[in-house]
Design a protein around this motif. Structure first.
Motif, short mmCIF file in Angstrom:
data_model
loop_
_atom_site.label_atom_id
_atom_site.label_comp_id
_atom_site.label_asym_id
_atom_site.label_seq_id
_atom_site.Cartn_x
_atom_site.Cartn_y
_atom_site.Cartn_z
N ASN A 1 0.83 -1.22 0.00
CA ASN A 1 0.00 0.00 0.00
C ASN A 1 0.86 1.26 0.00
OD1 ASN A 1 -2.47 -1.45 0.15
ND2 ASN A 1 -2.14 -1.75 2.34
N THR A 2 2.01 1.18 0.66
CA THR A 2 2.87 2.37 0.81
C THR A 2 4.20 2.23 0.09
OG1 THR A 2 3.90 1.52 2.84
CG2 THR A 2 1.86 2.80 3.08
N ASN A 3 4.48 1.02 -0.42
CA ASN A 3 5.79 0.69 -1.03
C ASN A 3 6.94 0.80 -0.02
OD1 ASN A 3 5.09 -0.10 -3.62
ND2 ASN A 3 5.00 2.00 -4.37
N GLU A 4 6.61 0.81 1.26
CA GLU A 4 7.64 0.90 2.28
C GLU A 4 8.26 -0.48 2.52
OE1 GLU A 4 8.08 2.68 6.83
OE2 GLU A 4 6.10 2.39 5.92
N GLU A 5 9.58 -0.51 2.55
CA GLU A 5 10.33 -1.75 2.76
C GLU A 5 10.88 -1.76 4.18
OE1 GLU A 5 12.63 -3.50 -0.64
OE2 GLU A 5 14.32 -3.05 0.68
N LYS A 6 10.46 -2.75 4.97
CA LYS A 6 10.91 -2.81 6.35
C LYS A 6 10.86 -4.25 6.85
CE LYS A 6 6.34 -1.07 7.79
NZ LYS A 6 5.64 -0.01 8.57
N ALA A 7 11.15 -4.43 8.14
CA ALA A 7 11.20 -5.77 8.71
C ALA A 7 9.91 -6.53 8.47
CB ALA A 7 11.49 -5.69 10.21
N VAL A 8 10.03 -7.83 8.25
CA VAL A 8 8.86 -8.66 7.94
C VAL A 8 7.79 -8.51 9.02
CG1 VAL A 8 8.04 -11.01 7.53
CG2 VAL A 8 10.27 -10.30 6.64
N PHE A 9 8.20 -8.57 10.28
CA PHE A 9 7.24 -8.46 11.37
C PHE A 9 6.48 -7.14 11.30
CE2 PHE A 9 6.14 -6.87 15.60
CZ PHE A 9 5.33 -7.89 16.07
N ASP A 10 7.19 -6.06 10.96
CA ASP A 10 6.55 -4.74 10.93
C ASP A 10 5.51 -4.65 9.82
OD1 ASP A 10 8.14 -3.97 13.05
OD2 ASP A 10 9.68 -3.07 11.78
N VAL A 11 5.80 -5.24 8.67
CA VAL A 11 4.82 -5.24 7.58
C VAL A 11 3.62 -6.10 7.97
CG1 VAL A 11 4.39 -5.90 5.18
CG2 VAL A 11 6.54 -4.76 5.81
N ALA A 12 3.88 -7.27 8.56
CA ALA A 12 2.78 -8.13 9.00
C ALA A 12 1.90 -7.40 10.01
CB ALA A 12 3.33 -9.41 9.62
N GLU A 13 2.53 -6.62 10.88
CA GLU A 13 1.78 -5.86 11.88
C GLU A 13 0.90 -4.81 11.20
OE1 GLU A 13 2.97 -4.51 16.32
OE2 GLU A 13 4.09 -3.49 14.72
N ASP A 14 1.43 -4.19 10.14
CA ASP A 14 0.62 -3.22 9.38
C ASP A 14 -0.64 -3.88 8.84
OD1 ASP A 14 2.55 -1.31 9.80
OD2 ASP A 14 3.44 -1.46 7.81
N TYR A 15 -0.48 -5.04 8.22
CA TYR A 15 -1.62 -5.73 7.61
C TYR A 15 -2.61 -6.21 8.68
CZ TYR A 15 1.05 -5.87 3.22
OH TYR A 15 1.75 -5.54 2.07
N GLN A 16 -2.08 -6.65 9.83
CA GLN A 16 -2.98 -7.10 10.89
C GLN A 16 -3.80 -5.94 11.44
OE1 GLN A 16 -0.25 -9.37 13.58
NE2 GLN A 16 -1.60 -11.08 13.15
N LYS A 17 -3.19 -4.77 11.54
CA LYS A 17 -3.92 -3.59 11.99
C LYS A 17 -5.04 -3.23 11.02
CE LYS A 17 -0.16 -1.50 14.68
NZ LYS A 17 0.85 -0.41 14.73
N GLU A 18 -4.81 -3.56 9.77
CA GLU A 18 -5.82 -3.31 8.73
C GLU A 18 -6.92 -4.38 8.77
OE1 GLU A 18 -5.90 -2.95 3.86
OE2 GLU A 18 -3.99 -2.69 4.92
N GLY A 19 -6.66 -5.47 9.54
CA GLY A 19 -7.64 -6.54 9.67
C GLY A 19 -7.64 -7.51 8.51
N LYS A 20 -6.51 -7.59 7.78
CA LYS A 20 -6.45 -8.44 6.60
C LYS A 20 -5.52 -9.64 6.84
CE LYS A 20 -9.15 -5.91 4.05
NZ LYS A 20 -10.50 -6.40 3.69
N PRO A 21 -5.91 -10.79 6.28
CA PRO A 21 -5.06 -11.97 6.40
C PRO A 21 -3.88 -11.89 5.43
CG PRO A 21 -6.95 -12.51 5.08
CD PRO A 21 -7.15 -11.08 5.54
N MET A 22 -2.96 -12.85 5.56
CA MET A 22 -1.79 -12.91 4.67
C MET A 22 -1.57 -14.33 4.19
SD MET A 22 0.58 -10.52 7.04
CE MET A 22 -0.68 -10.44 8.32
N ILE A 23 -0.90 -14.42 3.04
CA ILE A 23 -0.45 -15.72 2.54
C ILE A 23 1.04 -15.57 2.19
CG2 ILE A 23 -2.71 -16.38 1.67
CD1 ILE A 23 -0.16 -15.69 -0.93
N ILE A 24 1.67 -16.71 1.94
CA ILE A 24 3.07 -16.72 1.51
C ILE A 24 3.17 -17.54 0.23
CG2 ILE A 24 5.37 -17.65 2.08
CD1 ILE A 24 4.69 -17.00 5.03
N LEU A 25 3.94 -17.05 -0.72
CA LEU A 25 4.24 -17.79 -1.94
C LEU A 25 5.65 -18.37 -1.80
CD1 LEU A 25 2.98 -15.27 -4.67
CD2 LEU A 25 1.81 -17.34 -3.86
N ALA A 26 5.85 -19.60 -2.25
CA ALA A 26 7.17 -20.24 -2.11
C ALA A 26 7.39 -21.25 -3.22
CB ALA A 26 7.29 -20.90 -0.74
N GLY A 27 8.65 -21.70 -3.32
CA GLY A 27 9.04 -22.66 -4.33
C GLY A 27 9.06 -24.07 -3.80
#
Length: 897
Positions: free
Chosen positions: A751-777
């Motif tokens: 949403n902001t293009n801000e690059e920071k620690a994984v935990f901090d971005v996850a915290e942003d999304y949780q505050k927004e009330g949205k779930p997350m997924i992970i893509l992997a190989g």
């Protein structure tokens, strides 16, 4: 839930026979009495599963049909059928044992809050916890290194030790081997394992699951065992059977004998490479052939230990005369040894590798002539990337300028010539690419093997007598798996020579292999950091993933203990031992590795003279008492834990607001992609165990709690605190997120293009009330069976992981935490589908009624739609998922009784 077998409900009770033992008569279930011709054709490892099913059959948790499925293994193993398995016991090491006990304590609180009896949360299985991961190599190269390291660690970890001591009092069938005694796998091999388990109602084959993936080491002793996540282990402790897919069994024939210049380590690295190429994930591997008879139990255990590295559930060696001889050598009770031999022979579980009819195995048989094994290492970034010692110099040089990957560093021509000046202990040196800065004879794979340990001591002796020494920029350490090693080193007169080269004993526990290598000397640290020299570590462990051994060693090679000494003497991996001298003697003459390398015959003679039964008896006579620090440690009492504001032990929020009935499963809607990852993402990437970086979210949290940097300790030592571990999830400095601009533990807020620690971005999304997924190989979650690699993403708000393939234990752990593992369709990946991680993802879960290994649709806000395979593999796993995880399921099940 039953504590003892109920014979009246067991339809196979008529097959109970009487065994005449030296201490009286023993009743047991006799498998040949089934008079089923299929039994004699079963792999020996499958016979152990069959015995468990027959003995525990109550037509409730284990049905007669399950016994038939196992007897019909040749066909059913190809069909992915599911069976229950009741292992005899559970073994924990403290890194995973602490969170397991924290969960049990929290489950007691939860069941009390639901109006139930907290003491229903109480181990019904025998649980042994070994406090082994408690030593960091802070002090090295001195006579008192062990004492000082253990004291430092005891002071650092006093809070979690107090908690464990409380657990020993609060839970039944729960015993602890105190800190400083050894590593769990070696203690299990030398002491805990009984081969035939006889602490219950009747004798049965010993079997075990453990919270470390290298629990598989015990298969070398003929004990069927493998690693499970701490989450699954907790369910087994509480009497729940493991629900498993009946495995295929790959037959691996060993013939001949090892050549004079090779070791068991060279053999296991060769086996790892062969089996990785074959593909044995989710399968048992069973070794047979006349070559097995030429391997000691320690050699077999070395191969069994590295089953996670070759991808198998376990690498099994059946019991034979060698097993019985080892039991006698290691001080097992004579009456028990005799009963063990008689019981296994009567039950068709005893093997003669020289004269036998080969059982049926799955698919094409594998074969290795032991005489073809060459001196080998593995690296520089993965344990299954074997490299012959003779070609290491060439391959390392090629790796410097090769494309960044598992075999390359991507240096340009100028960078490939980088060096660093170094002044240490009054001497000038030049660090180059490949300079060895860590040489560690470290616990786990090899230190239970007297052959390779004695070889290392003999190399040291021969080197010292020729006037060779280790360069002062090499951090050397010796961390045996138990004090038995020190006893036979003293007996053989070898410790003094190891001491002279800097291999003083730093403690008895898991050290460098787990990332507890400690700090490098300041001069070395600064030289590497300021020059970007690709420094090397050589260790006798089993894991060398990026960032695991030490943040500053980019080239990490697994090797035998004698080769660890050899490369320390050379000071570099950029050497051809066949044609270049390892150093010069007192007279300035060149000394080659062949000049100081002992033959297998010489090694064998020293082993036979110096490794004695009395060493084992002396070491284990009072092993559970611990030292004075442990004995004087105060611990709380009571059945419920008195949670305080500790930064080591914290009541996890997993069960907060939990109801008597589970909430309906919700669809995953508008989920952000937290990370877009590649292949071979290990549990070290997801949940590192090493040092807490000073600028990390976990460090910020600790500083806010008033903890100074010198007391941060490691993520491994703080696994009992969810606040730390959530912040440490995806905190590996070598993590590569395709969405981020550089390597490191970084995520991007789309949403902001801000690059920071994984935990901090996850915290942003949780505050927004949205779930997350992970893509992997491919091979997502390979490496250690680390439950926090599932718990951490759960706390960050991850609801699903979509990968090309999963490592067995980690997939199970994800389900156990209510995270949905989804697999791309064959031939598809995030890359082929054009997914870059900026999309929003929708996954309809049909209220939890998911098709086992079936397909569901995944849609995105960009219009891209694809099918993914649901990697919930069994009906019990579906129930766990519906309940929000296996622990939630267990609480509700126990509360209903």
């Amino acid at each position: 839930m039953k504590r003892f077998l109920n014979r009246s409900s067991n339809p196979f009770s008529k097959y109970i026979k009487t065994l005449t033992a030296s201490k009286g008569k023993e009743e047991y279930f006799n498998l040949p009495a089934l008079q089923d011709s299929r039994y004699e054709e079963l792999p020996y490892s499958i016979r152990v599963l069959l015995e468990s099913a027959v003995r525990n059959c109550d037509n409730f948790s284990v049905k007669e049909g399950d016994v038939e499925k196992i007897l019909n293994w040749e066909k059913t193993s190809e069909q992915g059928v599911e069976i229950p398995f009741h292992p005899a016991r559970v073994v924990l090491q403290d890194f995973t044992g602490v969170p397991a006990c924290v969960d049990l304590a929290a489950m007691r609180d939860a069941i009390k809050n639901m109006g139930g009896d907290p003491e229903k949360i109480n181990p019904l299985k025998q649980v042994d916890l070994v406090i082994d991961h408690s030593v960091q190599v802070d002090v090295f190269g001195s006579d008192d290194a062990r004492t000082r390291n253990e004291q430092i660690e005891f002071n650092r970890n006093r809070e979690r030790f107090q908690f464990l001591k409380w657990g020993q009092k609060a839970f039944e069938n729960f015993s602890i081997v105190p800190p400083g005694s050894g590593i769990v796998h070696q203690v299990n091999l030398e002491y805990l394992a009984s081969v035939v388990y006889n602490r219950g109602e009747m004798p049965c084959p010993d079997s075990v699951v453990g919270t470390d993936s290298h629990t598989t080491m015990i298969n070398g002793l003929g004990v069927l065992g493998w690693g499970v996540g701490g989450i699954e282990a907790e369910a087994v402790m509480l009497g729940q059977p493991i629900s498993m897919v009946l495995p295929e069994v790959v037959g691996f024939e060993l013939t001949g004998d090892l050549s004079p210049e090779t070791t068991a380590t060279d053999l296991v690295l060769t086996v790892v490479q062969m089996l990785r190429q074959r593909g044995v994930v989710g399968k048992f591997v069973e070794f047979y052939g006349d070559g097995v008879a030429n391997l000691t139990i320690a050699d077999r255990a070395t191969i069994g230990n590295m089953a996670p590295e070759y991808g198998a559930t376990c690498g099994f060696f059946s019991v034979d005369d060698q097993t019985i001889n080892y039991m006698k050598l290691s001080g097992r009770d004579e009456d028990h040894v005799n009963m063990t031999q008689e019981y296994l022979k009567q039950n068709g579980l005893y093997r003669d590798y020289l004269n036998e009819k080969t059982p049926k195995y799955s698919g094409e048989l594998m074969h290795l002539d032991l005489s073809s094994v060459e001196p080998s290492l593995s690296g520089p970034k993965r344990p299954h990337d074997r490299v012959r010692m003779s070609t290491l110099k060439k391959e390392f040089k090629e790796a410097l300028t090769s494309e960044v990957g598992f075999h390359g560093y991507g240096l340009d021509e100028k960078q490939a010539k980088a060096t660093a000046k170094l002044n240490i202990k009054g001497e000038e040196f030049e660090l180059k690419h490949g300079s060895v800065v860590i040489s560690a004879i470290t616990s786990c794979t090899n230190t239970s093997n007297p052959g390779v340990m004695i070889a290392a001591g003999m190399i040291a002796k021969n080197a010292v007598k020729k006037g060779l020494r280790v360069k002062p920029y090499v951090k050397t350490s010796l961390s045996p798996g138990s004090e038995v090693v020190s006893f036979y080193y003293q007996e053989a007169g070898l410790q003094e020579y190891l001491d002279q080269l800097g291999y003083t004993t730093a403690g008895y526990g898991c050290m460098t292999c787990i990332g507890n290598s400690g700090e490098l000397p300041t001069e070395v640290h600064e030289a590497i950091e300021n020059s970007d020299v690709v420094a090397a570590a050589v260790l006798s462990g089993n894991r060398n993933f990026e960032g695991r051994v030490h943040p500053l060693t980019q080239a990490n090679y697994l090797a035998s203990p004698p080769l660890c000494v050899a490369y320390a003497l050379a000071g570099t991996v950029d050497i051809d031992f066949a044609n270049e001298p390892i150093g010069q003697d007192q007279d300035g003459n060149d000394v080659y590795l062949r000049d100081i390398w002992p033959t297998r015959q010489e090694i064998g003679e020293v082993v036979n003279k110096s490794v004695k039964s009395e060493h084992f008896k002396k070491n284990y006579a009072n092993i559970t008492k611990g030292n004075k620090d442990w004995q004087s440690l105060s611990a709380g009492s009571g059945k419920l834990y008195d949670w305080d504001d500790s930064t080591y032990i914290h009541n996890p929020p997993f069960f907060a607001g939990m109801g008597v009935k589970p909430d309906p499963v919700q669809d995953i809607e508008e989920a952000y992609c937290l990370l877009n990852l590649g292949d071979s993402i290990t549990t070290d990437h997801i949940s590192p165990a090493g040092k807490i970086a000073r600028d990390s979210p976990a460090a910020r949290y600790l500083q806010e709690k008033g903890v100074s940097e010198r007391d941060f300790n490691t993520y491994g030592s703080r696994r009992g605190n969810d606040e730390i571990m959530a912040r440490g999830t995806f905190a590996n400095i070598r993590l590569i997120n395709k969405m981020a601009s550089k390597v490191g533990p970084l995520a991007v807020n789309v949403n902001t293009n801000e690059e920071k620690a994984v935990f901090d971005v996850a915290e942003d999304y949780q505050k927004e009330g949205k779930p997350m997924i992970i893509l992997a190989g491919k091979e997502y979650g390979s490496g250690s069976s680390r439950d926090w690699a599932a718990k951490g993403p759960y706390l960050q708000g991850v609801k699903a992981v979509i990968a090309e393939s999963f490592e067995r234990i980690h997939r199970s752990n994800l389900v156990g935490m209510g995270i949905l593992p989804l697999q791309f369709a064959e031939g598809e990946s995030a890359e082929t589908l054009g997914l870059d991680g900026t999309e929003r993802f929708n996954i309809e879960l049909n209220k939890g009624d998911l098709p086992l290994r079936g397909e569901i649709d995944v849609t995105t806000n960009t219009g891209k739609t694809f099918k993914a395979i649901v990697r919930i593999d069994t009906e019990p796993e579906k129930e766990y998922f519906k309940n929000g995880g296996i622990l939630h399921y267990m609480i509700r099940s126990l509360n209903d009784q």
